[in-house]
Write a protein that holds these residues in place. Structure first.
Motif, PDB file in Angstrom:
ATOM      1  N   ILE A  30     -10.404  -3.422 -24.179  1.00 12.82           N
ATOM      2  CA  ILE A  30      -8.979  -3.461 -23.833  1.00 12.82           C
ATOM      3  C   ILE A  30      -8.180  -4.098 -24.973  1.00 12.82           C
ATOM      4  O   ILE A  30      -7.104  -3.622 -25.351  1.00 12.82           O
ATOM      5  N   GLY A  31      -8.689  -5.197 -25.540  1.00  8.43           N
ATOM      6  CA  GLY A  31      -8.024  -5.880 -26.646  1.00  8.43           C
ATOM      7  C   GLY A  31      -6.927  -6.820 -26.171  1.00  8.43           C
ATOM      8  O   GLY A  31      -6.348  -6.651 -25.096  1.00  8.43           O
ATOM      9  N   GLY A  32      -6.657  -7.839 -26.977  1.00 10.28           N
ATOM     10  CA  GLY A  32      -5.584  -8.776 -26.663  1.00 10.28           C
ATOM     11  C   GLY A  32      -6.018  -9.965 -25.822  1.00 10.28           C
ATOM     12  O   GLY A  32      -5.187 -10.787 -25.429  1.00 10.28           O
ATOM     13  N   TYR A  33      -7.319 -10.061 -25.541  1.00  4.92           N
ATOM     14  CA  TYR A  33      -7.830 -11.162 -24.723  1.00  4.92           C
ATOM     15  C   TYR A  33      -8.976 -11.858 -25.455  1.00  4.92           C
ATOM     16  O   TYR A  33      -9.780 -11.217 -26.142  1.00  4.92           O
ATOM     17  N   THR A  34      -9.051 -13.172 -25.305  1.00  7.09           N
ATOM     18  CA  THR A  34     -10.104 -13.967 -25.931  1.00  7.09           C
ATOM     19  C   THR A  34     -10.939 -14.639 -24.853  1.00  7.09           C
ATOM     20  O   THR A  34     -10.405 -15.382 -24.023  1.00  7.09           O
ATOM     21  N   HIS A  56     -14.339  -2.508   3.760  1.00 12.77           N
ATOM     22  CA  HIS A  56     -14.097  -3.080   5.085  1.00 12.77           C
ATOM     23  C   HIS A  56     -13.991  -4.596   5.005  1.00 12.77           C
ATOM     24  O   HIS A  56     -13.111  -5.212   5.611  1.00 12.77           O
ATOM     25  N   ALA A  57     -14.897  -5.223   4.234  1.00  8.04           N
ATOM     26  CA  ALA A  57     -14.865  -6.678   4.104  1.00  8.04           C
ATOM     27  C   ALA A  57     -13.602  -7.131   3.390  1.00  8.04           C
ATOM     28  O   ALA A  57     -13.049  -8.186   3.688  1.00  8.04           O
ATOM     29  N   LEU A  58     -13.125  -6.332   2.462  1.00  6.46           N
ATOM     30  CA  LEU A  58     -11.935  -6.704   1.699  1.00  6.46           C
ATOM     31  C   LEU A  58     -10.679  -6.700   2.555  1.00  6.46           C
ATOM     32  O   LEU A  58      -9.658  -7.271   2.172  1.00  6.46           O
ATOM     33  N   ASP A  59     -10.729  -6.060   3.732  1.00  7.42           N
ATOM     34  CA  ASP A  59      -9.563  -6.073   4.615  1.00  7.42           C
ATOM     35  C   ASP A  59      -9.208  -7.493   5.045  1.00  7.42           C
ATOM     36  O   ASP A  59      -8.085  -7.758   5.475  1.00  7.42           O
ATOM     37  N   ALA A  60     -10.163  -8.412   4.949  1.00  8.36           N
ATOM     38  CA  ALA A  60      -9.916  -9.796   5.353  1.00  8.36           C
ATOM     39  C   ALA A  60      -9.054 -10.539   4.342  1.00  8.36           C
ATOM     40  O   ALA A  60      -8.541 -11.607   4.630  1.00  8.36           O
ATOM     41  N   PHE A  61      -8.892  -9.970   3.161  1.00 11.49           N
ATOM     42  CA  PHE A  61      -8.136 -10.639   2.113  1.00 11.49           C
ATOM     43  C   PHE A  61      -6.704 -10.115   2.038  1.00 11.49           C
ATOM     44  O   PHE A  61      -6.440  -8.949   2.272  1.00 11.49           O
ATOM     45  N   ASP A  62      -5.799 -11.014   1.719  1.00 15.10           N
ATOM     46  CA  ASP A  62      -4.412 -10.621   1.523  1.00 15.10           C
ATOM     47  C   ASP A  62      -4.282 -10.093   0.100  1.00 15.10           C
ATOM     48  O   ASP A  62      -4.037 -10.828  -0.838  1.00 15.10           O
ATOM     49  N   VAL A  63      -4.463  -8.766  -0.055  1.00 11.18           N
ATOM     50  CA  VAL A  63      -4.495  -8.208  -1.405  1.00 11.18           C
ATOM     51  C   VAL A  63      -3.120  -8.181  -2.058  1.00 11.18           C
ATOM     52  O   VAL A  63      -2.999  -7.912  -3.249  1.00 11.18           O
ATOM     53  N   ASN A  64      -2.090  -8.458  -1.309  1.00  9.57           N
ATOM     54  CA  ASN A  64      -0.773  -8.577  -1.917  1.00  9.57           C
ATOM     55  C   ASN A  64      -0.580  -9.947  -2.560  1.00  9.57           C
ATOM     56  O   ASN A  64       0.299 -10.138  -3.395  1.00  9.57           O
ATOM     57  N   ALA A  65      -1.390 -10.916  -2.132  1.00  7.69           N
ATOM     58  CA  ALA A  65      -1.238 -12.279  -2.634  1.00  7.69           C
ATOM     59  C   ALA A  65      -2.159 -12.551  -3.811  1.00  7.69           C
ATOM     60  O   ALA A  65      -1.863 -13.374  -4.659  1.00  7.69           O
ATOM     61  N   VAL A  66      -3.300 -11.882  -3.870  1.00  5.24           N
ATOM     62  CA  VAL A  66      -4.274 -12.155  -4.921  1.00  5.24           C
ATOM     63  C   VAL A  66      -4.944 -10.845  -5.310  1.00  5.24           C
ATOM     64  O   VAL A  66      -5.237 -10.011  -4.474  1.00  5.24           O
ATOM     65  N   ASP A  67      -5.163 -10.668  -6.615  1.00  3.12           N
ATOM     66  CA  ASP A  67      -5.814  -9.442  -7.049  1.00  3.12           C
ATOM     67  C   ASP A  67      -7.322  -9.611  -7.009  1.00  3.12           C
ATOM     68  O   ASP A  67      -7.835 -10.723  -7.064  1.00  3.12           O
ATOM     69  N   TYR A  68      -8.006  -8.510  -6.900  1.00  4.96           N
ATOM     70  CA  TYR A  68      -9.460  -8.529  -6.900  1.00  4.96           C
ATOM     71  C   TYR A  68      -9.939  -7.258  -7.584  1.00  4.96           C
ATOM     72  O   TYR A  68      -9.231  -6.249  -7.659  1.00  4.96           O
ATOM     73  N   LEU A  69     -11.153  -7.315  -8.094  1.00  3.54           N
ATOM     74  CA  LEU A  69     -11.780  -6.167  -8.727  1.00  3.54           C
ATOM     75  C   LEU A  69     -13.074  -5.879  -7.983  1.00  3.54           C
ATOM     76  O   LEU A  69     -13.907  -6.771  -7.799  1.00  3.54           O
ATOM     77  N   LEU A  70     -13.233  -4.656  -7.562  1.00  2.00           N
ATOM     78  CA  LEU A  70     -14.422  -4.252  -6.836  1.00  2.00           C
ATOM     79  C   LEU A  70     -15.475  -3.776  -7.837  1.00  2.00           C
ATOM     80  O   LEU A  70     -15.216  -2.917  -8.684  1.00  2.00           O
ATOM     81  N   LYS A  71     -16.665  -4.386  -7.757  1.00  2.00           N
ATOM     82  CA  LYS A  71     -17.753  -3.994  -8.661  1.00  2.00           C
ATOM     83  C   LYS A  71     -18.329  -2.642  -8.237  1.00  2.00           C
ATOM     84  O   LYS A  71     -18.396  -2.353  -7.034  1.00  2.00           O
ATOM     85  N   PRO A  72     -18.754  -1.782  -9.177  1.00  2.00           N
ATOM     86  CA  PRO A  72     -18.672  -1.955 -10.635  1.00  2.00           C
ATOM     87  C   PRO A  72     -17.233  -1.822 -11.134  1.00  2.00           C
ATOM     88  O   PRO A  72     -16.492  -0.940 -10.678  1.00  2.00           O
ATOM     89  N   ILE A  73     -16.869  -2.686 -12.047  1.00  2.00           N
ATOM     90  CA  ILE A  73     -15.482  -2.809 -12.484  1.00  2.00           C
ATOM     91  C   ILE A  73     -15.148  -1.746 -13.537  1.00  2.00           C
ATOM     92  O   ILE A  73     -15.893  -1.551 -14.500  1.00  2.00           O
ATOM     93  N   ARG A  74     -14.018  -1.089 -13.325  1.00  2.00           N
ATOM     94  CA  ARG A  74     -13.553  -0.071 -14.275  1.00  2.00           C
ATOM     95  C   ARG A  74     -12.565  -0.693 -15.266  1.00  2.00           C
ATOM     96  O   ARG A  74     -11.821  -1.614 -14.924  1.00  2.00           O
ATOM     97  N   LYS A  75     -12.547  -0.150 -16.472  1.00  2.00           N
ATOM     98  CA  LYS A  75     -11.695  -0.710 -17.520  1.00  2.00           C
ATOM     99  C   LYS A  75     -10.216  -0.615 -17.158  1.00  2.00           C
ATOM    100  O   LYS A  75      -9.468  -1.579 -17.345  1.00  2.00           O
ATOM    101  N   ASP A  76      -9.779   0.521 -16.620  1.00  2.00           N
ATOM    102  CA  ASP A  76      -8.366   0.662 -16.298  1.00  2.00           C
ATOM    103  C   ASP A  76      -7.946  -0.289 -15.179  1.00  2.00           C
ATOM    104  O   ASP A  76      -6.842  -0.833 -15.185  1.00  2.00           O
ATOM    105  N   ARG A  77      -8.839  -0.519 -14.243  1.00  2.00           N
ATOM    106  CA  ARG A  77      -8.539  -1.443 -13.136  1.00  2.00           C
ATOM    107  C   ARG A  77      -8.447  -2.874 -13.650  1.00  2.00           C
ATOM    108  O   ARG A  77      -7.579  -3.639 -13.223  1.00  2.00           O
ATOM    109  N   LEU A  78      -9.342  -3.255 -14.557  1.00  2.00           N
ATOM    110  CA  LEU A  78      -9.311  -4.593 -15.137  1.00  2.00           C
ATOM    111  C   LEU A  78      -8.038  -4.796 -15.946  1.00  2.00           C
ATOM    112  O   LEU A  78      -7.374  -5.831 -15.833  1.00  2.00           O
ATOM    113  N   ALA A  79      -7.664  -3.797 -16.752  1.00  2.00           N
ATOM    114  CA  ALA A  79      -6.461  -3.909 -17.569  1.00  2.00           C
ATOM    115  C   ALA A  79      -5.224  -4.094 -16.703  1.00  2.00           C
ATOM    116  O   ALA A  79      -4.346  -4.908 -17.008  1.00  2.00           O
ATOM    117  N   ASN A  80      -5.161  -3.350 -15.609  1.00  2.00           N
ATOM    118  CA  ASN A  80      -4.021  -3.451 -14.709  1.00  2.00           C
ATOM    119  C   ASN A  80      -3.959  -4.821 -14.047  1.00  2.00           C
ATOM    120  O   ASN A  80      -2.878  -5.433 -13.927  1.00  2.00           O
TER     121      ASN A  80
END
Length: 251
Positions: free
Chosen positions: A23-27, A86-110
């Motif tokens: 992605i670049g720009g991160y250390t 289904h398990a992720l429904d328990a999380f407030d995804v509007n309040a905190v971001d999460y990445l579902l494994k296996p992680i995709r590059k475009d999802r991580l960048a976003n």
């Protein structure tokens, strides 16, 4: 942005390193293998963002995030998880971001682009969303801008003192901003209420005894100070002592 990677699996940490490089720009300023190590390294290295696994041995990612909120400048947190949808429904995804494994590059960048700091309320909401969430494994103490983690099994007692609570181990004493009511709710199975201002770890109790003025006190293993038992709690404390053969009641 300075990134700290937290995951107990080396392959997962290596994968995140590769994606960040692409992605670049991160250390990447460091790695951690569990929540406790993440808190210590974050306090030392001051990252901008943590990519942190949720389920790890020892201290998990949710507890680590709660401790990190105590930093003067807390980092943003992006959770990584192998939970199903289904398990992720328990999380407030509007309040905190999460990445579902296996992680995709475009999802991580976003996720990194919109990374934002969590509020304590959001962390607590996530914390309570998990029905099987255990109590904290550590208490976080703030010392000159750093976070010191005190293992709960090392704590002999909590003692209310004005607006603070004294956390006492066999060798140290610290102040935290919390309430005995909250601590009792969270750790009630490990601690015994002996006074409106005191919770004592049952594993530290050596015995109960009469003071020179006729009131009851709790004697502790490895701690010289004896704590008074209030009249209101005397019956419950003596009943607890009678049901524990290893605890002696004298006088």
């Amino acid at each position: 942005m300075r990134v700290l990677i937290v995951d107990d699996e080396k392959l997962a940490r290596d994968r995140l390193r590769e994606l960040l490089s692409d992605i670049g720009g991160y250390t990447v300023i460091g790695e951690a293998m569990n929540g406790a190590e993440a808190v210590e390294k974050a306090s030392e290295l001051n990252p901008d963002v943590l990519l942190m696994d949720i389920r790890m041995p020892g201290m998990d990612g949710l507890e680590a995030a709660m401790h990190l909120m105590g930093m003067e400048h807390p980092p943003s947190v992006i959770f990584t998880t192998a939970y199903d949808q289904h398990a992720l429904d328990a999380f407030d995804v509007n309040a905190v971001d999460y990445l579902l494994k296996p992680i995709r590059k475009d999802r991580l960048a976003n996720a990194l682009t919109k990374a934002r700091k969590l509020t304590m309320r959001q962390i607590q909401e996530i914390h309570h969303a998990r029905k099987d969430m255990p109590s904290r494994t550590h208490i976080s103490v703030h010392l000159r801008g750093n976070i010191r983690l005190v293992p709960v099994p090392d704590i002999a007692y909590f003692l209310a003192d004005s607006k603070y609570v004294v956390v006492r181990t066999a060798t140290e004493e610290h102040l935290i901003e919390d309430s005995l009511v909250n601590l009792e709710k969270e750790f009630g199975e490990r601690f015994l209420r002996i006074h409106r201002n005191a919770l004592v770890a049952t594993q530290f109790i050596k015995g109960i005894e009469k003071s020179p003025v006729g009131t009851w006190q709790v004697a502790l293993r490895g701690v010289e100070k004896k704590l008074d038992v209030s009249r209101r709690h005397t019956a419950a404390v003596r009943r607890w002592a009678r049901n524990r053969p290893a605890v002696a009641a004298a006088g």
